[in-house]
Enzyme design. Structure first.
Site, short mmCIF file in Angstrom:
data_model
loop_
_atom_site.label_atom_id
_atom_site.label_comp_id
_atom_site.label_asym_id
_atom_site.label_seq_id
_atom_site.Cartn_x
_atom_site.Cartn_y
_atom_site.Cartn_z
N GLY A 292 0.79 -1.23 0.00
CA GLY A 292 0.00 0.00 0.00
C GLY A 292 0.82 1.26 0.00
N HIS A 316 0.09 -3.56 6.52
CA HIS A 316 -0.56 -3.47 7.83
C HIS A 316 -1.60 -2.36 7.88
CE1 HIS A 316 2.88 -0.59 9.24
NE2 HIS A 316 2.01 -0.02 8.45
N GLU A 318 -5.04 -1.07 6.62
CA GLU A 318 -6.24 -1.55 5.94
C GLU A 318 -6.62 -0.63 4.80
OE1 GLU A 318 -10.75 -2.98 7.14
OE2 GLU A 318 -9.86 -1.26 8.16
N SER A 343 1.28 -7.63 9.49
CA SER A 343 2.65 -7.13 9.55
C SER A 343 3.63 -8.16 8.98
CB SER A 343 3.03 -6.84 11.01
OG SER A 343 4.41 -6.60 11.13
N LYS A 411 20.19 6.00 2.60
CA LYS A 411 20.48 6.35 4.00
C LYS A 411 21.13 5.20 4.76
CE LYS A 411 16.86 9.85 4.21
NZ LYS A 411 16.71 9.90 2.75
N LYS A 423 18.03 0.00 8.03
CA LYS A 423 18.02 -0.48 6.64
C LYS A 423 19.34 -1.15 6.29
CE LYS A 423 15.11 -0.05 4.06
NZ LYS A 423 13.98 -0.97 3.80
N LEU A 452 10.94 10.96 -6.23
CA LEU A 452 10.08 12.12 -6.45
C LEU A 452 8.61 11.73 -6.40
CD1 LEU A 452 11.94 13.90 -9.38
CD2 LEU A 452 11.72 14.73 -7.04
N GLY A 453 7.85 12.45 -5.61
CA GLY A 453 6.42 12.22 -5.56
C GLY A 453 5.96 11.14 -4.60
#
Length: 643
Positions: A292, A316, A318, A343, A411, A423, A452-453
């Site tokens: 999502g 996770h 909805e 999850s 990062k 990460k 971007l975006g």
């Protein structure tokens, strides 16, 4: 034209435009009938006849009206009339002239062809002059209230735009600017073309408030540089893409300045290699975690377009899961899409989904990625990003999944914040999973710059701030970032799976990094606004510097070492970086999870540095109590690692 005559013309034009359609049609038919009859009288006079025969006059008037009707002149809006219609009407009048000459010969006229040609010349002259004069008159109706604008680019697109603007209620074209010497000081669409060096002079002389860039085929790099130059000249910048920016009747839309992400990128977007693109997707059973989110959702779209065997989604949220599932089922109804709410830290859920779907490929995009939020919620950030990756890697190995790709971040390279460190640990988990003897799964990682975006990125933030009237908030004037389009990011993930051999990191060659300050100024310019500062106190949007967030760096990197090598795609690099062996990695992650359970930030930082030696912590902050639910989850995770 004097001001008085201009005002009279505008009033007359406004009244003509306000007439209803039947009245306009009756007025045109009446005036055309009188003009055609007058053309007959003039032709008779010139040819030496005292008067035109009544039958010939009726033939000329009825035939002329029919020719104009067939040419659709009575169905066209005069102020948008195209010359092709007038040419078609002229051809009809020419045929009428020939018929009139033949009829006059049979009637015994003294000079039938001189009479007919005189009528034809008079009628065609009236036709062209009347339509041209009415068009000019109607185009004067809104000129004083329209914005004076210049057009950058005197090519075909610019000429089309200038012709359309002459009918616009919003814009009044003044002149062109162009870099090509062939256009300089020449007239295009009735407007003079000036060199770029005359920009400041002409802007001040004509009080030009906006410049519309009519270079639809220009590269994003050139667009960004050009926009910056024009914004520095103190004018609003608008962008004209193509004729779709016009209304059906030829008027220019007011929203010429819609921001396109390609213009902010500063380079040509990287196209996918179609040989690689479908290898791990087409006809395969695919699982996307974090489906999502911005990256996850775009991954799902790209995957559905490649016709997978089935697509499983895990998220996770909805609402996010419902939104992307509904979109995919609507756009690709033949793809079997299965949504799973939960999850990625839920090992039982992962095992059940992979087993029931016989999953071939996993794209792991589920992660907490916003630096300030993770800095304030380190336990939750580590649990989701580290334990989620461990659960995915274990489930992929146990389930015999062929390909498993981790979506990582720039990062993760020499991190200064917990998000980046988590990460990097996720990358170490995938590296260790790739080194497990006998595994059939090809584990790999993809490192992104800023997308971007995507949700939470700087572009949507700036768009919201511009819509509110500013200010645009920037943490530091010298902060720079690598950028990529969301489509590039998803395509990179899909292609990485096809190129993976096991344990590599893939990065996209994103060109030169972009200074966030330049990005902000470009977005202000492309929004048709100007920056408000000391040199331009009457500008629209102010830029405000608010200081670096905790853990934020001035610049990001993509590689830890120098071991980059080419891959099967010319714009994607393959990197093998230092890794920890399985038992040692497991022991250190167990220590990290115990530190999380105690919620001791200092101890968490120490254990993070043991896992990621290049991690540099931000200044110490007060500890935050850990909820009972989080404590239970971390305790369960520690026991799982020990087992």
């Amino acid at each position: 034209m004097t001001d008085t005559s201009q005002r009279i013309g505008q009033r007359l034009a406004a009244r003509l435009v306000a007439l209803d359609r039947p009245t306009k049609l009756g007025l045109m038919l009446g005036v055309d009938s009188l003009a055609l009859a007058a053309s007959m009288a003039l032709a008779a006079l010139v040819s030496g006849q005292t008067v035109a025969a009544l039958a010939l006059t009726v033939l000329a008037v009825s035939g002329g009206l029919a020719a104009l009707a067939v040419a659709r002149l009575y169905r066209s809006v005069t102020r948008y009339l195209v010359w092709r219609s007038l040419a078609f009407a002229s051809a009809g009048l020419l045929l009428l002239t020939v018929g009139l000459g033949l009829s006059a010969s049979r009637a015994g006229s003294l000079a039938p062809w001189s009479f007919a040609l005189g009528f034809g010349a008079a009628a065609m002259t009236y036709l062209w002059l009347s339509r041209l004069c009415v068009r000019i008159l109607l185009q004067q109706r809104s000129t004083p209230h329209a914005q004076p604008v210049a057009i950058y680019g005197a090519g075909e697109a610019g000429a089309q735009l200038a012709r359309a603007m002459t009918s616009s209620r919003e814009f009044r074209p003044i002149c062109f600017f162009d870099e090509k010497s062939a256009f300089i000081h020449r007239s295009v669409a009735g407007l003079e073309v000036f060199p770029v060096s005359a920009l400041q002079e002409q802007v001040a002389r004509h009080r030009i408030g906006s410049i519309v860039i009519a270079l639809p085929s220009s590269s994003p790099l050139r667009m960004r540089a050009l926009t910056r130059k024009l914004v520095q000249a103190g004018v609003r910048v608008r962008w004209f893409r193509n004729l779709l920016d016009m209304h059906e009747q030829g008027e220019v839309r007011g929203t010429l300045s819609e921001i396109r992400l390609e213009h902010l990128l500063g380079r040509i977007p990287v196209a996918p290699d179609m040989r690689l693109f479908g290898q791990c997707v087409q006809g395969k059973n695919v699982l996307v975690t974090g489906a999502g989110g911005s990256i996850g959702a775009e991954l799902c779209r790209q995957i559905c377009a490649l016709q997978p065997g089935r697509l499983d989604l895990i998220d996770h949220s909805e609402f996010a899961l419902y939104t992307i599932t509904a979109e995919l089922r609507r756009r690709w109804p033949r793809v079997a899409v299965h949504a799973h709410l939960g999850s990625v830290c839920n090992a039982a859920l992962l095992k059940r989904v992979i087993a029931s779907a016989a999953t071939n490929t996993i794209y792991h995009a589920a992660a907490y990625k916003h630096v300030p939020i993770v800095e304030a919620n380190v336990v939750e950030g580590i649990r989701n990003n580290v334990l989620g990756s461990m659960a995915i890697a274990h489930a992929a190995h146990e389930g015999g999944v062929t390909t498993c790709v981790l979506v990582s971040s720039d990062k993760a390279v020499r991190p200064t914040n917990v998000m980046g460190a988590s990460k990097r640990i996720a990358e170490l988990v995938f590296q260790a999973a790739a080194a497990v003897p006998g595994t059939v799964t090809r584990f790999s990682m993809v490192r992104f710059g800023n997308v971007l975006g995507s949700s939470g990125s700087v572009v949507p933030l700036f768009q919201q701030q511009i819509a509110r009237g500013g200010p645009l908030t920037i943490t530091h004037p010298e902060i720079i970032r690598y950028f990529m389009l969301i489509t590039e990011a998803a395509q990179l993930v899909v292609q990485a799976g096809a190129m993976a051999r096991g344990g590599e990191v893939f990065v996209l060659d994103m060109g030169e990094p972009v200074r966030i300050l330049d990005l902000a100024r470009t977005m202000i310019g492309l929004s048709g606004l100007t920056e408000r500062n000391g040199r331009n106190p009457d500008g629209d949007i102010e830029i405000e510097y608010i200081g670096l967030f905790p853990g934020e760096k001035l610049y990001e990197e993509l590689l830890i070492g120098d071991g980059a090598e080419p891959s099967d795609h010319p714009a994607i690099l393959r990197v093998r970086e230092p890794a920890l062996v399985g038992p040692e990695l497991t022991r250190r992650i167990e220590q990290l999870l115990l530190a999380c359970q105690s919620n001791d930030r200092r101890q968490i930082d120490v254990t993070l540095r043991a896992l990621v030696p290049e991690f540099r912590t931000a200044p110490e902050r007060p500890s935050r109590p850990v909820t009972t639910a989080v404590q239970r989850e971390v305790s369960h995770a520690v026991n799982t690692v020990r087992a």
